[in-house]
Design a protein around this motif. Structure first.
Motif, PDB file in Angstrom:
ATOM      1  N   TYR A   9       0.845  -1.190   0.000  1.00  0.00           N
ATOM      2  CA  TYR A   9       0.000   0.000   0.000  1.00  0.00           C
ATOM      3  C   TYR A   9       0.883   1.243   0.000  1.00  0.00           C
ATOM      4  N   ILE A  32      -3.356   4.598  -1.319  1.00  0.00           N
ATOM      5  CA  ILE A  32      -4.191   5.151  -0.254  1.00  0.00           C
ATOM      6  C   ILE A  32      -4.142   6.667  -0.341  1.00  0.00           C
ATOM      7  N   ASP A  34      -4.834  10.000   1.519  1.00  0.00           N
ATOM      8  CA  ASP A  34      -4.862  10.301   2.952  1.00  0.00           C
ATOM      9  C   ASP A  34      -5.540  11.631   3.248  1.00  0.00           C
ATOM     10  N   TRP A  63      -7.899   3.290  -1.907  1.00  0.00           N
ATOM     11  CA  TRP A  63      -8.452   3.262  -0.560  1.00  0.00           C
ATOM     12  C   TRP A  63      -8.318   4.677   0.013  1.00  0.00           C
ATOM     13  N   ARG A  65      -7.923   7.002   3.542  1.00  0.00           N
ATOM     14  CA  ARG A  65      -7.767   7.118   5.003  1.00  0.00           C
ATOM     15  C   ARG A  65      -8.547   8.337   5.468  1.00  0.00           C
ATOM     16  N   ILE A  91      -9.455   3.236   5.351  1.00  0.00           N
ATOM     17  CA  ILE A  91      -8.472   3.082   6.430  1.00  0.00           C
ATOM     18  C   ILE A  91      -8.961   3.902   7.618  1.00  0.00           C
ATOM     19  N   PRO A  93      -7.913   5.269  11.109  1.00  0.00           N
ATOM     20  CA  PRO A  93      -6.791   5.454  12.032  1.00  0.00           C
ATOM     21  C   PRO A  93      -7.267   5.512  13.484  1.00  0.00           C
ATOM     22  N   ILE A 113      -9.889  -1.219   7.023  1.00  0.00           N
ATOM     23  CA  ILE A 113      -8.638  -1.594   7.694  1.00  0.00           C
ATOM     24  C   ILE A 113      -8.550  -0.746   8.948  1.00  0.00           C
ATOM     25  N   VAL A 115      -6.610   0.632  12.070  1.00  0.00           N
ATOM     26  CA  VAL A 115      -5.220   0.861  12.477  1.00  0.00           C
ATOM     27  C   VAL A 115      -5.191   1.105  13.984  1.00  0.00           C
ATOM     28  N   SER A 138      -4.070  -3.155  11.232  1.00  0.00           N
ATOM     29  CA  SER A 138      -2.691  -2.700  11.142  1.00  0.00           C
ATOM     30  C   SER A 138      -2.374  -1.974  12.438  1.00  0.00           C
ATOM     31  N   MET A 210       2.320  -0.944   4.522  1.00  0.00           N
ATOM     32  CA  MET A 210       2.030   0.396   4.028  1.00  0.00           C
ATOM     33  C   MET A 210       3.337   1.157   3.829  1.00  0.00           C
TER      34      MET A 210
END
Length: 271
Positions: A9, A32, A34, A63, A65, A91, A93, A113, A115, A138, A210
């Motif tokens: 990633y 990703i 962000d 993807w 985040r 994603i 976080p 995902i 994190v 993750s 990542m």
């Protein structure tokens, strides 16, 4: 030959959407975009608007985040996602519990995902692993070091991360979710350090890593390459298995059983 079962990633700041095509061309499996750490609070509203425009004109899948569930920007990010057509997953976080994953999944209907980046999240790994909509877990190395009071690069940091890796792996397997994704390697000028890191998480059974810099992708691919010795061993295993049909035999003085046969099939891409 690269281990094709691992996913790489690559992060792209949402402030630099012009880099998405270049990121995709690096060989990364997933790009990703962000919206969190690389976007200042003052930029977030404009950046979300820019992302919607970009998504409408781009053919690239990615993807996204988003900001943490407890952030005031989280709800605005979810509204933004409803206007995007090329997002394959989210994603999340600083995930702290399963409810955050499930709320995000229900709102976006996209795989998540999660994190893990703080002690609460670490304590809840088992519950997060069972969350509906979870694709993988993750962890965030820098936030975890800060929250636990552990010095970067110390032996203590290695112990902490391996404990977290172990918990992520066990609970992922127990809940039949994708293997965990390794955290970023922050020193993008340390090629040998990154290669050692990749081999470590691959040995751990993780499903990918990542990256924060485009040049890290080629290094990761190199570290994941199957050696000639491994290829030869896998070929011998598969040849003997196909010849005899046995699931227990010896190759080069080493016992081979079903797990090694399955490994050889994975290495050689044999169904």
């Amino acid at each position: 030959m690269t281990n094709s079962t691992k996913t790489l990633y690559l992060f792209v700041p949402a402030t630099r959407l012009d880099r998405v095509a270049k990121a995709a061309a690096t060989g990364a499996n997933v790009v990703i975009i962000d919206l969190e750490d690389t976007v200042t609070d003052a930029q977030k509203t404009d950046v979300r608007a820019d992302l919607i425009v970009f998504d409408q004109s781009s053919e690239h899948r990615y993807w996204l985040r988003v900001n943490a569930s407890y952030s005031p920007d989280h709800a605005y990010d979810l509204d933004c996602v409803t206007n995007l057509n090329h997002v394959d997953g989210i994603i999340l976080p600083k995930c702290q519990n399963a409810e955050q994953v499930e709320h995000l999944y229900q709102a976006c209907n996209l795989p998540v995902i999660a994190v893990i980046e703080n002690p609460v999240g670490v304590a809840n790994i088992a519950k997060i692993a069972a969350a509906k909509g979870l694709y993988a877990m993750s962890f965030g190395c820098l936030d975890l070091l800060h929250s636990h009071g552990v010095r970067m690069g110390s032996k203590a940091a290695g112990v902490l991360f391996d404990k977290i890796r172990t918990d992520l792996l066990i609970h992922s397997l127990a809940n039949s979710v994708h293997p965990p994704i390794e955290t970023v390697f922050v020193d993008f000028n340390d090629e040998q350090g990154l290669m050692a890191c990749v081999r470590h998480w691959a040995d751990f059974g993780f499903g990918g890593q990542m990256a924060i810099h485009p040049k890290q992708i080629a290094i990761m691919q190199k570290a994941l390459s199957i050696s000639e010795d491994e290829l030869n061993f896998a070929n011998k295993i598969l040849a003997e298995y196909q010849r005899t049909g046995d699931t227990v035999f010896a190759i080069d003085g080493k016992m081979v059983d079903l797990p090694l046969i399955l490994w050889a099939k994975d290495v050689l891409g044999d169904a």
